[in-house]
Design a protein around this motif. Structure first.
Motif, PDB file in Angstrom:
ATOM      1  N   TRP A 171      50.057  38.044  30.418  1.00 15.06           N
ATOM      2  CA  TRP A 171      50.221  38.605  31.770  1.00 15.06           C
ATOM      3  C   TRP A 171      49.090  38.189  32.716  1.00 15.06           C
ATOM      4  O   TRP A 171      48.954  38.709  33.813  1.00 15.06           O
ATOM      5  N   SER A 172      48.264  37.271  32.264  1.00 11.50           N
ATOM      6  CA  SER A 172      47.039  36.957  33.010  1.00 11.50           C
ATOM      7  C   SER A 172      47.249  36.117  34.264  1.00 11.50           C
ATOM      8  O   SER A 172      46.405  36.109  35.154  1.00 11.50           O
ATOM      9  N   GLY A 173      48.331  35.357  34.303  1.00  6.52           N
ATOM     10  CA  GLY A 173      48.552  34.485  35.458  1.00  6.52           C
ATOM     11  C   GLY A 173      47.676  33.241  35.412  1.00  6.52           C
ATOM     12  O   GLY A 173      47.336  32.684  36.451  1.00  6.52           O
ATOM     13  N   PHE A 201      39.134  40.358  43.441  1.00  5.06           N
ATOM     14  CA  PHE A 201      40.545  39.960  43.393  1.00  5.06           C
ATOM     15  C   PHE A 201      41.397  40.835  44.291  1.00  5.06           C
ATOM     16  O   PHE A 201      42.490  40.468  44.676  1.00  5.06           O
ATOM     17  N   LYS A 202      40.908  42.044  44.543  1.00  2.97           N
ATOM     18  CA  LYS A 202      41.684  43.016  45.326  1.00  2.97           C
ATOM     19  C   LYS A 202      40.714  43.949  46.030  1.00  2.97           C
ATOM     20  O   LYS A 202      39.535  44.060  45.620  1.00  2.97           O
ATOM     21  N   ALA A 203      41.217  44.650  47.058  1.00  2.00           N
ATOM     22  CA  ALA A 203      40.349  45.543  47.838  1.00  2.00           C
ATOM     23  C   ALA A 203      39.699  46.606  46.961  1.00  2.00           C
ATOM     24  O   ALA A 203      38.539  46.978  47.176  1.00  2.00           O
ATOM     25  N   LYS A 261      55.513  38.401  41.144  1.00  2.00           N
ATOM     26  CA  LYS A 261      54.843  39.602  40.641  1.00  2.00           C
ATOM     27  C   LYS A 261      53.557  39.207  39.899  1.00  2.00           C
ATOM     28  O   LYS A 261      52.504  39.797  40.095  1.00  2.00           O
ATOM     29  N   ILE A 262      53.699  38.195  39.030  1.00  2.00           N
ATOM     30  CA  ILE A 262      52.501  37.701  38.347  1.00  2.00           C
ATOM     31  C   ILE A 262      51.993  36.503  39.134  1.00  2.00           C
ATOM     32  O   ILE A 262      52.604  35.435  39.133  1.00  2.00           O
ATOM     33  N   LYS A 263      50.892  36.720  39.814  1.00  2.00           N
ATOM     34  CA  LYS A 263      50.357  35.650  40.656  1.00  2.00           C
ATOM     35  C   LYS A 263      49.462  34.719  39.818  1.00  2.00           C
ATOM     36  O   LYS A 263      48.612  35.183  39.076  1.00  2.00           O
ATOM     37  N   GLN A 264      49.707  33.419  39.991  1.00  2.00           N
ATOM     38  CA  GLN A 264      48.906  32.432  39.267  1.00  2.00           C
ATOM     39  C   GLN A 264      47.524  32.341  39.897  1.00  2.00           C
ATOM     40  O   GLN A 264      47.388  32.341  41.119  1.00  2.00           O
ATOM     41  N   LYS A 265      46.495  32.271  39.071  1.00  2.00           N
ATOM     42  CA  LYS A 265      45.135  32.150  39.596  1.00  2.00           C
ATOM     43  C   LYS A 265      44.247  31.411  38.590  1.00  2.00           C
ATOM     44  O   LYS A 265      44.539  31.401  37.390  1.00  2.00           O
ATOM     45  N   PRO A 266      43.158  30.820  39.086  1.00  2.00           N
ATOM     46  CA  PRO A 266      42.250  30.117  38.161  1.00  2.00           C
ATOM     47  C   PRO A 266      41.549  31.108  37.243  1.00  2.00           C
ATOM     48  O   PRO A 266      41.367  32.270  37.609  1.00  2.00           O
ATOM     49  N   THR A 267      41.135  30.652  36.073  1.00  2.00           N
ATOM     50  CA  THR A 267      40.337  31.512  35.204  1.00  2.00           C
ATOM     51  C   THR A 267      38.921  31.603  35.804  1.00  2.00           C
ATOM     52  O   THR A 267      38.521  30.761  36.616  1.00  2.00           O
TER      53      THR A 267
HETATM   54  C1  LIG Z   1      40.717  36.012  36.641  1.00  2.00           C
HETATM   55  O1  LIG Z   1      41.725  36.943  36.401  1.00  2.00           O
HETATM   56  C2  LIG Z   1      41.322  38.064  35.629  1.00  2.00           C
HETATM   57  C3  LIG Z   1      41.889  38.011  34.235  1.00  2.00           C
HETATM   58  O2  LIG Z   1      41.603  36.763  33.693  1.00  2.00           O
HETATM   59  C4  LIG Z   1      43.385  38.222  34.235  1.00  2.00           C
HETATM   60  O3  LIG Z   1      43.820  38.311  32.912  1.00  2.00           O
HETATM   61  C5  LIG Z   1      43.708  39.486  34.966  1.00  2.00           C
HETATM   62  O4  LIG Z   1      45.100  39.594  35.065  1.00  2.00           O
HETATM   63  C6  LIG Z   1      45.604  40.889  35.261  1.00  2.00           C
HETATM   64  C7  LIG Z   1      46.335  40.906  36.576  1.00  2.00           C
HETATM   65  O5  LIG Z   1      45.405  40.673  37.604  1.00  2.00           O
HETATM   66  C8  LIG Z   1      47.008  42.270  36.776  1.00  2.00           C
HETATM   67  N1  LIG Z   1      47.805  42.214  37.994  1.00  2.00           N
HETATM   68  C9  LIG Z   1      47.681  43.126  38.963  1.00  2.00           C
HETATM   69  C10 LIG Z   1      48.579  42.966  40.135  1.00  2.00           C
HETATM   70  O6  LIG Z   1      46.863  44.020  38.907  1.00  2.00           O
HETATM   71  C11 LIG Z   1      47.927  42.542  35.586  1.00  2.00           C
HETATM   72  O7  LIG Z   1      48.419  43.853  35.763  1.00  2.00           O
HETATM   73  C12 LIG Z   1      49.543  44.186  34.954  1.00  2.00           C
HETATM   74  C13 LIG Z   1      50.763  43.464  35.424  1.00  2.00           C
HETATM   75  C14 LIG Z   1      51.516  42.789  34.484  1.00  2.00           C
HETATM   76  C15 LIG Z   1      52.671  42.124  34.891  1.00  2.00           C
HETATM   77  C16 LIG Z   1      53.069  42.148  36.224  1.00  2.00           C
HETATM   78  C17 LIG Z   1      52.309  42.816  37.173  1.00  2.00           C
HETATM   79  C18 LIG Z   1      51.149  43.487  36.769  1.00  2.00           C
HETATM   80  O8  LIG Z   1      47.154  42.514  34.392  1.00  2.00           O
HETATM   81  C19 LIG Z   1      46.578  41.232  34.129  1.00  2.00           C
HETATM   82  C20 LIG Z   1      45.837  41.313  32.803  1.00  2.00           C
HETATM   83  O9  LIG Z   1      46.758  41.538  31.790  1.00  2.00           O
HETATM   84  O10 LIG Z   1      43.163  39.476  36.260  1.00  2.00           O
HETATM   85  C21 LIG Z   1      41.737  39.390  36.231  1.00  2.00           C
HETATM   86  C22 LIG Z   1      41.225  39.616  37.629  1.00  2.00           C
HETATM   87  O11 LIG Z   1      41.428  40.959  37.991  1.00  2.00           O
END
Ligand SMILES: CO[C@@H]1[C@H](O)[C@@H](O)[C@H](O[C@H]2[C@H](O)[C@@H](NC(C)=O)[C@H](OCc3ccccc3)O[C@@H]2CO)O[C@@H]1CO
Ligand SMILES: CC(=O)N[C@H]1[C@H]([C@H](O)[C@H](O)CO)O[C@](OP(=O)(O)OC[C@H]2O[C@@H](n3ccc(N)nc3=O)[C@H](O)[C@@H]2O)(C(=O)O)C[C@@H]1O
Length: 351
Positions: A324-326, A210-212, A272-278
């Motif tokens: 917060w999962s998006g 999901f990230k570097a 800030k909270i990016k939408q993504k598939p589960t």
């Molecule tokens: C497939 O996605 C995975 C999981 O299902 C998600 O719940 C999780 O979401 C986290 C999200 O990726 C985090 N965002 C960043 C930028 O790191 C988030 O971090 C806290 C946050 C909250 C609000 C605004 C910004 C940042 O935490 C989420 C989990 O609560 O991502 C998984 C893949 O990494």
């Protein structure tokens, strides 16, 4: 009066008159017939509705039609490339001829150097045992509560490819979820701290980046370099007992397809909270690409009236944990319903 004279035809229970016993026996048959009819209607209804659960026949392998999932994938995804490799390959990062259009998680733009180092210490092949199959029967096992008391374990173990997600356990849940795991999709924050307990010796551990930082993590684990603890939303394992030969990096192409074609999500999001598939929807997308037959189990979240119901089969945790999962679970439910309706996937649990 003799028993015969009282009209009894069976002298084994002298107290009941024969017509009374006849009536009881008739109503028993009526009850049995009604039950059989209800069961038959239930089976018929279940089979006729593609979007409901159906009964797998134990001991019998599902009929598998070569290329069926591919045809369905074209219906769902439109004009999409079957040429894409399932896992990222080292050869594509020595010299990047056609750079990826997107950054993680939808592409590898900007992560090429990191990836080169990761791919040099991991593998990318699809195992011969899967590659050589004429028809690949796959099941994607979601982590949903609907698997609890499902007794689907034996049926799940019969598929050629069993895809599991994150740290979902099998130990202690074999009767409901089976014990075979061909692939497990995970990201650092969802990696099981003790993978050997839950997986088979040949399970492929497929990392979804999901990230570097996710590439940094896997590199530091496998090359035993200094661990970086910042940049994760949850502490991932710092020591991870796995064989690097079992690790694969999922092609972000599947994330792009799931987001764009199944959920119509914008690939570039300024929020800030990016939408993504589960991870589950991503796994179904991958299965439609890799397999000929795709079945799913353990998908579906509780509705608004059952907010307190657990979402997992192995722990008590509610929908609240996902704020917060998006993820847009209603949108995903619609996408899965569509797949069920056109027969692209079949559901072993209910939906
Ligand atoms: C497939 O996605 C995975 C999981 O299902 C998600 O719940 C999780 O979401 C986290 C999200 O990726 C985090 N965002 C960043 C930028 O790191 C988030 O971090 C806290 C946050 C909250 C609000 C605004 C910004 C940042 O935490 C989420 C989990 O609560 O991502 C998984 C893949 O990494
Ligand atoms: C708190 C949190 O961030 N939870 C997320 C968890 C968490 O990160 C991992 O479990 C950690 O091991 O991961 C997610 O998913 P999770 O690990 O819960 O479930 C895996 C996949 O199963 C499907 N599922 C699950 C429960 C349910 N009631 N119905 C379902 O359909 C979904 O398709 C889901 O993807 C994830 O990766 O997608 C999505 C969840 O949002």
């Amino acid at each position: 009066m003799s028993r015969v004279a009282r009209g009894s035809r069976d002298d084994s229970s002298p107290q009941e008159p024969w017509h009374l016993r006849n009536m009881i026996s008739k109503s028993r048959w009526k009850l049995l017939a009604t039950l059989a009819l209800v069961l038959a209607v239930m089976v018929w209804y279940s089979i006729s509705r593609e979007d409901s659960f159906y009964f797998p026949i134990p001991g019998k392998k599902e009929p598998c039609l070569q290329g069926e999932a591919e045809r369905m994938a074209s219906k769902l995804f439109g004009n999409y490339s079957r040429e894409q490799p399932v896992f990222l390959q080292l050869k594509d990062y020595f010299w990047v001829k056609t750079p990826s259009a997107y950054e993680l998680p939808y592409g590898t733009k900007g992560s090429e150097d990191l990836l080169l180092r990761v791919l040099a210490i991991t593998s990318y092949s699809v195992p011969e045992s899967i590659q050589s199959l004429k028809c690949r029967r796959c099941v994607v096992v979601g982590n949903g509560h609907r698997l609890r008391n499902s007794s689907l374990g034996e049926a799940i173990n019969k598929y050629d490819v069993v895809i599991r997600l994150n740290s979902a356990p099998v130990a202690g849940y074999e009767h409901d979820v089976g014990s075979k795991t061909t692939m497990r999709l995970f990201y650092p924050e969802s990696a099981h701290f003790n993978p050997k307990v839950e997986d088979n010796p040949d399970t492929l551990l497929v990392m979804v980046a999901f990230k570097a930082m996710d590439f940094h993590w896997i590199e530091s684990i496998l090359s035993d370099k200094k661990r970086v603890q910042k940049g994760f939303w949850k502490q991932p394992p710092l020591i991870w007992d796995v064989n690097p030969k079992q690790i694969r990096i999922l092609n972000p192409f599947f994330m792009e397809i799931a987001a764009d074609k199944l959920l119509s999500l914008p690939i570039q999001q300024p929020y800030k909270i990016k939408q993504k598939p589960t991870t589950g929807l991503l796994a179904i997308t991958l299965a439609l690409h890799l397999c000929d037959l795709v079945h799913i189990a353990g998908f579906g979240y509780p509705d608004a009236h059952h907010k307190r119901q657990s979402i997992h089969y192995y722990e008590y945790i509610t929908l609240k944990s996902m704020v917060w999962s998006g993820h847009n679970v209603s949108q995903e439910a619609l996408a899965i319903k569509r797949m069920l309706e056109i027969g692209a996937v079949k559901n072993l649990t209910y939906f």
